[in-house]
Motif scaffolding. Structure first.
Motif, PDB file in Angstrom:
ATOM      1  N   MET A 233       0.737  -1.184  -0.084  1.00 21.89           N
ATOM      2  CA  MET A 233       0.077  -0.032   0.023  1.00 21.89           C
ATOM      3  C   MET A 233       0.803   1.350  -0.106  1.00 21.89           C
ATOM      4  O   MET A 233       1.844   1.421   0.740  1.00 21.89           O
ATOM      5  CB  MET A 233      -0.811  -0.032   1.181  1.00 21.89           C
ATOM      6  N   THR A 234       0.543   2.104  -0.752  1.00 22.69           N
ATOM      7  CA  THR A 234       1.173   3.635  -0.844  1.00 22.69           C
ATOM      8  C   THR A 234       0.343   4.648  -0.516  1.00 22.69           C
ATOM      9  O   THR A 234      -1.033   4.585  -1.107  1.00 22.69           O
ATOM     10  CB  THR A 234       1.755   3.925  -2.261  1.00 22.69           C
ATOM     11  N   VAL A 235       0.399   5.500   0.227  1.00 25.92           N
ATOM     12  CA  VAL A 235      -0.446   6.729   0.518  1.00 25.92           C
ATOM     13  C   VAL A 235       0.208   8.158  -0.149  1.00 25.92           C
ATOM     14  O   VAL A 235       1.281   8.138   0.107  1.00 25.92           O
ATOM     15  CB  VAL A 235      -0.589   6.753   1.885  1.00 25.92           C
ATOM     16  N   HIS A 236      -0.420   8.681  -1.061  1.00 26.19           N
ATOM     17  CA  HIS A 236      -0.199   9.643  -1.841  1.00 26.19           C
ATOM     18  C   HIS A 236      -0.608  11.025  -0.969  1.00 26.19           C
ATOM     19  O   HIS A 236      -1.973  11.110  -0.879  1.00 26.19           O
ATOM     20  CB  HIS A 236      -0.472   9.607  -3.261  1.00 26.19           C
ATOM     21  N   PRO A 237       0.209  12.071  -1.051  1.00 27.74           N
ATOM     22  CA  PRO A 237      -0.276  13.154  -0.337  1.00 27.74           C
ATOM     23  C   PRO A 237      -1.318  13.918  -1.220  1.00 27.74           C
ATOM     24  O   PRO A 237      -2.180  14.642  -0.664  1.00 27.74           O
ATOM     25  CB  PRO A 237       0.896  14.186  -0.005  1.00 27.74           C
ATOM     26  N   ASP A 238      -1.497  13.750  -2.598  1.00 26.62           N
ATOM     27  CA  ASP A 238      -2.519  14.357  -3.484  1.00 26.62           C
ATOM     28  C   ASP A 238      -2.652  13.565  -4.848  1.00 26.62           C
ATOM     29  O   ASP A 238      -1.632  12.733  -4.942  1.00 26.62           O
ATOM     30  CB  ASP A 238      -2.070  15.639  -3.773  1.00 26.62           C
ATOM     31  N   LEU A 239      -3.361  13.846  -5.641  1.00 26.19           N
ATOM     32  CA  LEU A 239      -3.813  13.011  -6.841  1.00 26.19           C
ATOM     33  C   LEU A 239      -2.256  13.223  -7.856  1.00 26.19           C
ATOM     34  O   LEU A 239      -2.059  12.441  -8.565  1.00 26.19           O
ATOM     35  CB  LEU A 239      -4.774  13.501  -7.209  1.00 26.19           C
ATOM     36  N   ASP A 240      -1.680  14.579  -7.781  1.00 25.54           N
ATOM     37  CA  ASP A 240      -0.563  14.894  -8.740  1.00 25.54           C
ATOM     38  C   ASP A 240       0.719  13.927  -8.196  1.00 25.54           C
ATOM     39  O   ASP A 240       1.207  13.297  -9.130  1.00 25.54           O
ATOM     40  CB  ASP A 240      -0.219  16.190  -8.609  1.00 25.54           C
ATOM     41  N   SER A 241       0.763  13.754  -6.825  1.00 24.52           N
ATOM     42  CA  SER A 241       1.767  12.405  -6.436  1.00 24.52           C
ATOM     43  C   SER A 241       1.548  11.172  -6.998  1.00 24.52           C
ATOM     44  O   SER A 241       2.189  10.451  -7.298  1.00 24.52           O
ATOM     45  CB  SER A 241       1.901  12.544  -5.210  1.00 24.52           C
TER      46      SER A 241
END
Length: 154
Positions: A57-65
């Motif tokens: 699992m990866t958590v991205h700070p925003d959609l661009d990331s």
């Protein structure tokens, strides 16, 4: 395998179930913040049971990331308003199956983003609002995996 992307999910139990789905299928789960819960939430842990250590699992700070991390991949945005059925797609290894938040789905601007390859839907009877988020992800992941002969299963 395939990737699952939840755009700003709200309900910890759905994400816990998606963690479990990722663990049992080998999918990679991506979560785009803000999340509607804390990752230490008891409901998230309970729904994921003891699969958290088995899931990627990866958590991205925003959609661009998330877009940057998934660059060059085909991205299928699931929406109740799409015309193409998820079952009509020939999935490829590395495809991303993207789902929106439980209350409102994917925002229109996300569905129309140039990173999105195709908008797809899971058929339902008329007059029904939507399927549960975790159930929708399961249906899509298993169809993509089925098309590839359930690779990795002994």
């Amino acid at each position: 395998m395939f990737d699952i992307l939840f755009h700003t999910p709200e309900i910890p139990g759905n994400t816990g179930n998606a963690i479990r789905l990722a663990a049992v299928t080998g999918a990679h789960l991506h979560l785009v913040e803000p999340l509607g819960f804390d990752l230490s939430d008891a409901h998230l842990r309970r729904a994921g049971l003891d699969y958290h250590d088995l899931a990627v699992m990866t958590v991205h700070p925003d959609l661009d990331s998330a877009w940057a991390a998934l660059s060059g991949r085909r991205i299928f945005a699931f929406s109740t308003t799409a015309r193409v059925s998820y079952a009509d797609i020939s999935y490829q290894e590395g495809d991303v199956l993207m789902f929106g938040r439980e209350s409102v789905g994917l925002p229109r601007q996300v569905q129309e983003d140039p990173h999105v390859t195709e908008r797809v839907r899971i058929p339902m009877l008329p007059g029904r609002r939507s399927l549960n988020l975790a159930n929708s992800a399961s249906i899509a992941v298993y169809e993509a995996w089925r098309q590839h002969g359930f690779g990795g299963v002994l």
